[in-house]
Design a protein around this motif. Structure first.
Motif, PDB file in Angstrom:
ATOM      1  N   VAL A   1       1.274   4.383  -2.659  1.00 30.90           N
ATOM      2  CA  VAL A   1       1.122   5.798  -2.306  1.00 30.90           C
ATOM      3  C   VAL A   1       2.325   6.602  -2.785  1.00 30.90           C
ATOM      4  O   VAL A   1       2.184   7.692  -3.356  1.00 30.90           O
ATOM      5  CB  VAL A   1       0.933   5.954  -0.778  1.00 30.90           C
ATOM      6  CG1 VAL A   1       0.986   7.420  -0.368  1.00 30.90           C
ATOM      7  CG2 VAL A   1      -0.387   5.339  -0.339  1.00 30.90           C
TER       8      VAL A   1
ATOM      9  N   ILE B   1       0.836  -1.207   0.000  1.00 28.92           N
ATOM     10  CA  ILE B   1       0.000   0.000   0.000  1.00 28.92           C
ATOM     11  C   ILE B   1       0.868   1.254   0.000  1.00 28.92           C
ATOM     12  O   ILE B   1       0.624   2.209  -0.758  1.00 28.92           O
ATOM     13  CB  ILE B   1      -0.944  -0.013   1.215  1.00 28.92           C
ATOM     14  CG1 ILE B   1      -1.989  -1.123   1.071  1.00 28.92           C
ATOM     15  CG2 ILE B   1      -1.639   1.346   1.382  1.00 28.92           C
ATOM     16  CD1 ILE B   1      -2.881  -1.281   2.274  1.00 28.92           C
ATOM     17  N   LEU B   2       1.902   1.268   0.823  1.00 35.02           N
ATOM     18  CA  LEU B   2       2.742   2.462   0.921  1.00 35.02           C
ATOM     19  C   LEU B   2       3.592   2.663  -0.337  1.00 35.02           C
ATOM     20  O   LEU B   2       3.871   3.803  -0.720  1.00 35.02           O
ATOM     21  CB  LEU B   2       3.628   2.367   2.160  1.00 35.02           C
ATOM     22  CG  LEU B   2       2.866   2.473   3.491  1.00 35.02           C
ATOM     23  CD1 LEU B   2       3.797   2.303   4.667  1.00 35.02           C
ATOM     24  CD2 LEU B   2       2.144   3.814   3.590  1.00 35.02           C
TER      25      LEU B   2
ATOM     26  N   ALA C   1       2.173   7.120  -6.453  1.00 35.08           N
ATOM     27  CA  ALA C   1       1.207   8.148  -6.836  1.00 35.08           C
ATOM     28  C   ALA C   1       1.781   9.549  -6.662  1.00 35.08           C
ATOM     29  O   ALA C   1       1.494  10.453  -7.459  1.00 35.08           O
ATOM     30  CB  ALA C   1      -0.071   7.985  -6.022  1.00 35.08           C
ATOM     31  N   THR C   2       2.588   9.737  -5.642  1.00 32.43           N
ATOM     32  CA  THR C   2       3.161  11.070  -5.411  1.00 32.43           C
ATOM     33  C   THR C   2       4.151  11.470  -6.506  1.00 32.43           C
ATOM     34  O   THR C   2       4.422  12.658  -6.688  1.00 32.43           O
ATOM     35  CB  THR C   2       3.874  11.140  -4.051  1.00 32.43           C
ATOM     36  OG1 THR C   2       4.949  10.193  -4.022  1.00 32.43           O
ATOM     37  CG2 THR C   2       2.920  10.846  -2.906  1.00 32.43           C
TER      38      THR C   2
END
Length: 479
Positions: A17, A13-14, A20-21
Motif C-alpha cells: 500500500v 500488504i501495508l 502504491a502511494t
C-alpha cells in the motif's frame, strides 16, 4: 514465541500500500512537468517486490493475531515502513544519505516534524508532497492505533478508551470497519476544510494542501524553511484552529456527527485550551519584553504554545530569541501533549489529570489515614491498573529522555541540544533548543549516530514506549 506468519503477511500488504502511494508524487511531478518523475519508478518497484514476496512467503497458514503478535506487528511496522518511505528521499534529494533519509521518513510517519533537509523552498514538488503525505498517513495511523490497538494492549492507562467494555453503551461503533470508515471520513473532512481555510488566508493551492495534511495530523512539515513564518498572520491563526482540531479526541467527532454518546475523555479539552491561553500569554509577555508589538506577540505566543503542546512543531518565529524564560517554558510544554485518541504525541492531558488526581488523593489519605477516597474520571471509577499504567508510562518518558540525553551527549552534542532533542523526539514535538536543532534550525548537522538514536526515540515515543519495551523481556519470546 509470537507467530510470525500473520505479522509478515499483514506487513507485506501495508508495504504494498505504501509503495502504491509513491505513485502520487510521481504523477504530480509529471503533471507539473518537473524532472524527477522517472526517479520514482524504482521507489515503487523495490518495495512492491518485497511486499509481494512477504505475502507469498507467508500465505497459506493460520492468520490469528494474538496479544504478542499485536505487539510485534505494531512495532515492526513502524520500524520497517520508514525504510520503504525513505526511498524517495534517498533517490530524489541530492546528497541525502540513508541515515538522513530514514530519519526524515521516521519523523514523517511518527508525525514528529523534525527534519534534516534544508532548502525546502527549492525542493521538487514531489518530495514536498511525499513528506506531507507521510505525515498525513502517519496521523491517521496514530489515531487508529490510539483508539483500536493501544487500549487492548493496556498501555499507559489507555484501557479507559477501550471499546471492549462489558457496558455496550460505550461501544460507539461495533464493527472495526465502520469505525475505520468514520475516522477516515472525519480526517478527510478536517483536512479539506483546513486546505480551504489556508487558501482563503492567502496560501497557494499546493502550499495549502501540504500544510493542511501536516496541520490536521499535528505533524509539522512545511514547504518552506521558515515554516509558517513565511505566510500571513491569517494563515497562522488558521493553523492554530486546525492544530487544536487535530488534538481533540476523534471519537468525539464521531459522536457529534452521529448523535450518539459513549465514554470519551472530553474533559481534557478545557485544560488543553487553558494551557494554550495561559502559556500563550506568558510567551507573548516575553516577546513584548524582547521588543515585539503586542498583537504580534500574542499571535506568536498563542501559535508557538499551540504548536508545542499539540506536538505539531511549526514555527512562526524563533521563540528562543525571547529569552531563557520562553525557552524554559517551551521545554516544559513539550511534555504536555494533547488529548487521548488524537493525532498528538506527548504524555497527554488525560494522563496528567490522572496523576494530579492521584496526588490529591494521596495527600488526603495522609492527612486522614482512615479515609478512603475513590478515584474517578468523568464519573467513571478509575481502577488501580489504570493509575499504575499512567505512572509507569510517565516514569518511562522521563527515564528514556534521560538515557537518550546521555547517549546523545556521548556523540559530542552539548547538554542543551542533547536534552532538548531527546525531549522533543520522545514526545514527538519536533524542534528542540539551541542553535542547531532549535525552531530556526534543523537536525541535519547532527552526527549520524545521533540521528539513529533520535530515530529510535521518535519510534519509542510514538508507540507509547511500553509497546516496544515489552519485547525486551525474554518472556515475550517464550511460549
Amino acid at each position: 514465541m509470537p507467530a510470525l506468519r500473520p505479522v509478515v503477511f499483514i506487513g507485506g500488504i501495508l508495504v504494498l500500500v505504501l509503495a502504491a502511494t509513491m505513485a502520487i508524487p510521481a504523477l504530480v511531478e509529471l503533471w507539473l512537468e518537473a524532472d524527477h518523475a522517472p526517479e520514482y519508478l524504482p521507489c515503487v518497484a523495490v518495495p512492491a517486490f518485497l511486499g509481494c514476496a512477504a505475502i507469498l512467503a507467508s500465505r497459506g497458514g493460520p492468520m490469528k493475531l494474538g496479544l504478542r503478535e499485536a505487539y510485534l506487528l505494531t512495532t515492526g511496522l513502524w520500524v520497517v515502513l520508514p525504510l520503504t518511505a525513505a526511498l524517495p528521499f534517498m533517490w530524489t534529494v541530492p546528497n541525502l544519505s540513508l541515515t538522513d533519509a530514514y530519519f526524515e521518513a521516521v519523523s514523517g510517519l511518527t508525525a514528529t516534524g523534525a527534519t534534516v533537509i534544508t532548502g525546502l523552498d527549492h525542493l521538487p514538488p514531489g518530495v514536498l508532497l511525499w513528506r506531507s503525505m507521510l505525515q498525513w498517513v502517519g496521523g491517521i495511523g496514530i489515531v487508529v492505533m490510539a483508539i483500536a490497538v493501544l487500549p487492548l494492549l493496556k498501555v499507559g492507562g489507555m484501557q479507559l478508551m477501550s471499546r471492549e467494555s462489558s457496558d455496550t453503551s460505550d461501544k460507539i461503533l461495533a464493527r472495526p470497519r465502520e469505525l475505520a470508515t468514520w475516522l477516515l471520513s472525519i480526517y478527510l473532512s478536517l483536512t479539506l476544510a483546513c486546505a480551504i481555510a489556508y487558501g482563503l488566508a492567502g496560501m497557494g493551492g499546493f502550499d495549502a494542501l501540504n500544510h493542511a495534511m501536516t496541520t490536521v495530523s499535528t505533524a509539522g512539515f512545511s514547504t518552506r524553511d521558515a515554516s509558517l513564518g513565511s505566510f500571513s498572520a491569517a494563515a497562522q491563526w488558521v493553523s492554530v484552529v486546525f492544530m487544536l482540531a487535530g488534538a481533540v479526541p476523534f471519537l468525539l467527532y464521531i459522536q457529534v456527527v452521529r448523535g450518539t454518546w459513549g465514554f470519551v475523555p472530553w474533559s481534557q479539552i478545557p485544560p488543553m485550551l487553558g494551557v494554550v491561553v495561559v502559556g500563550g500569554l506568558l510567551l507573548a509577555w516575553s516577546a513584548v519584553l524582547a521588543g515585539h508589538d503586542v498583537m504580534d506577540a500574542v499571535r506568536h505566543g498563542i501559535f508557538s504554545v499551540t504548536s508545542i503542546i499539540t506536538t505539531t512543531g511549526y514555527a512562526s518565529y524563533d521563540w528562543q530569541s525571547w529569552g531563557p524564560f520562553a525557552a524554559a517554558m517551551a521545554l516544559v510544554l513539550m511534555f504536555c501533549g494533547g488529548c487521548t485518541g488524537s493525532t498528538t504525541g506527548g504524555v497527554k492531558i488525560f494522563r496528567w489529570q490522572i496523576l494530579i488526581r492521584r496526588f490529591r488523593i494521596t495527600t488526603q489519605e495522609l492527612i486522614r489515614p482512615h479515609r478512603v477516597v475513590a478515584q474517578v474520571y468523568q464519573g467513571r471509577p478509575v481502577g488501580p491498573e489504570v493509575v499504575q499504567g499512567v505512572m509507569v508510562l510517565v516514569l518511562l518518558v522521563g527515564g528514556v529522555t534521560a538515557l537518550t540525553t546521555v547517549l546523545l551527549a556521548a556523540t559530542g552534542l552539548d547538554l542543551v541540544t542533547a536534552f532538548s532533542a531527546a525531549a522533543s523526539t520522545v514526545t514527538n514535538v519536533g524542534p528542540a533548543l539551541g542553535s542547531i536543532a532549535g525552531p530556526a534550525g534543523n537536525f541535519g548537522p547532527l552526527p549520524d549516530t545521533a540521528k539513529w538514536i533520535l530515530s529510535f526515540a521518535m519510534l519509542l515515543g510514538r508507540l507509547e514506549l511500553l509497546t516496544v519495551l515489552v519485547m525486551l523481556d525474554p518472556d515475550f519470546w517464550r511460549r
